[in-house]
Write a protein that holds these residues in place. Structure first.
Motif, short mmCIF file in Angstrom:
data_model
loop_
_atom_site.label_atom_id
_atom_site.label_comp_id
_atom_site.label_asym_id
_atom_site.label_seq_id
_atom_site.Cartn_x
_atom_site.Cartn_y
_atom_site.Cartn_z
N ALA A 58 -2.38 4.60 -3.02
CA ALA A 58 -1.04 4.00 -3.00
C ALA A 58 -0.19 4.61 -4.10
O ALA A 58 -0.52 4.51 -5.28
CB ALA A 58 -1.15 2.49 -3.17
N GLY A 59 0.87 5.27 -3.70
CA GLY A 59 1.87 5.77 -4.66
C GLY A 59 2.88 4.65 -4.84
O GLY A 59 3.78 4.49 -4.03
N ASN A 60 2.68 3.85 -5.88
CA ASN A 60 3.50 2.64 -6.03
C ASN A 60 4.78 2.90 -6.82
O ASN A 60 4.94 3.95 -7.44
CB ASN A 60 2.65 1.55 -6.71
N LYS A 61 5.67 1.94 -6.80
CA LYS A 61 7.00 1.99 -7.43
C LYS A 61 7.92 2.96 -6.72
O LYS A 61 8.76 3.61 -7.34
CB LYS A 61 6.90 2.30 -8.94
N MET A 98 -0.15 6.11 1.20
CA MET A 98 1.11 5.43 1.49
C MET A 98 1.92 5.28 0.22
O MET A 98 1.37 5.03 -0.85
CB MET A 98 0.84 4.03 2.06
N GLU A 99 3.22 5.43 0.35
CA GLU A 99 4.14 5.09 -0.74
C GLU A 99 4.38 3.60 -0.65
O GLU A 99 4.73 3.11 0.42
CB GLU A 99 5.49 5.76 -0.52
N THR A 100 4.23 2.90 -1.74
CA THR A 100 4.42 1.45 -1.71
C THR A 100 5.43 1.01 -2.77
O THR A 100 5.73 1.76 -3.70
CB THR A 100 3.09 0.71 -1.98
N SER A 101 5.91 -0.18 -2.61
CA SER A 101 6.68 -0.83 -3.67
C SER A 101 6.38 -2.31 -3.66
O SER A 101 6.69 -3.00 -2.69
CB SER A 101 8.18 -0.60 -3.49
N ALA A 102 5.76 -2.76 -4.74
CA ALA A 102 5.50 -4.20 -4.86
C ALA A 102 6.82 -4.92 -5.04
O ALA A 102 6.96 -6.08 -4.67
CB ALA A 102 4.57 -4.46 -6.03
N LYS A 103 7.80 -4.22 -5.59
CA LYS A 103 9.10 -4.83 -5.86
C LYS A 103 9.87 -5.12 -4.56
O LYS A 103 10.35 -6.22 -4.36
CB LYS A 103 9.91 -3.92 -6.77
N THR A 104 9.97 -4.10 -3.71
CA THR A 104 10.74 -4.29 -2.48
C THR A 104 9.86 -4.63 -1.28
O THR A 104 10.37 -4.80 -0.19
CB THR A 104 11.55 -3.03 -2.15
#
Ligand code: GDP
Ligand code: MG
Length: 211
Positions: free
Chosen positions: A117-120, A187-193
């Protein structure tokens, strides 16, 4: 209704990459700007319906600090799935993620499903990273100009700046091809959005059902 299949998962990755935030988003649908750092490990569970089956995820959210490293095998050995998280705006965390992949390949169980996971990802869109990218571009341009003009002395400070700035963004293609070469899905992820957060667990669940 049939009882859900219980599967254990683990989140691994450097401190501050957003492991706790991802699990909080997945389990409670929340995001906090100042997430407290995890001590040891935390446990969560969430049930997901995939087609006509249900998978109950029991997730270990690990701390990521080096001093807890020796505990990690306890969490990943029995895991059906591992999500390795890095921060897309910080290359050092990508290097750490690769180390986790290596460790799992060497010591983990062979049929653990691994996700990267590529987060942010939200920061990539907010311009924070594009500003950095443009600065990087300018530095590189200036350095090559100095090299061409044989005025090395002017280039040196910029070379130095590039060397000490380790928070340059991680190039997406690099992560994608790394994942492909190592049998992970990315997957590119964003916990924020909330982008791709449910999706990554859903994808894991689908793969778990298949095996
Ligand atoms: P952990 O150490 O891997 O568990 O990371 P945390 O979940 O504690 O997150 C570290 C910091 O990054 C916190 O301040 C979070 O609010 C922030 N953070 C986590 N995920 C995201 C994200 O997707 N986008 C942004 N912008 N910040 C995030
Ligand atoms: Mg944490």
């Amino acid at each position: 209704q049939i009882a859900p299949e219980v599967r254990e998962g683990v989140l691994l990755g450097d401190v501050g990459t957003g492991k706790s935030s991802l699990v909080l988003r997945f389990v409670k649908g929340q995001f906090v700007e100042f997430q407290e750092s995890t001590i040891g490990a935390a446990f969560f569970s969430q049930t997901l319906a995939v087609n006509d089956e249900t998978v109950k995820f029991e997730i270990w959210d690990t701390a990521g600090q080096e001093r807890y490293h020796s505990l990690a095998p306890m969490y990943y050995r029995g895991a059906a799935a591992a999500v390795i998280v890095y921060d897309m705006t910080n290359v050092a965390t990508f290097a750490r993620a690769k180390k986790w992949v290596q460790e799992l390949q060497a010591q983990g169980s062979a049929n653990t499903i691994m996700a990267l996971a590529g987060n942010k990802a939200d920061l990539l869109e907010s311009g924070q990273v594009s500003a950095e990218a443009s600065l990087f571009h300018h530095h590189c341009y200036f350095i090559s100009y100095c090299v061409k003009m044989e005025i090395w002395i002017y280039a040196l400070p910029f070379c130095f700046i590039r060397c000490i700035t380790n928070n340059a963004f991680v190039i997406l293609q690099e992560a994608q091809s790394y994942a492909q070469e190592n049998g992970l899905f990315f997957m590119e992820t964003s916990a924020k959005t909330a982008v791709n957060v449910n999706d990554i667990f859903y994808e894991i669940a689908k793969r778990l059902i298949r095996v």
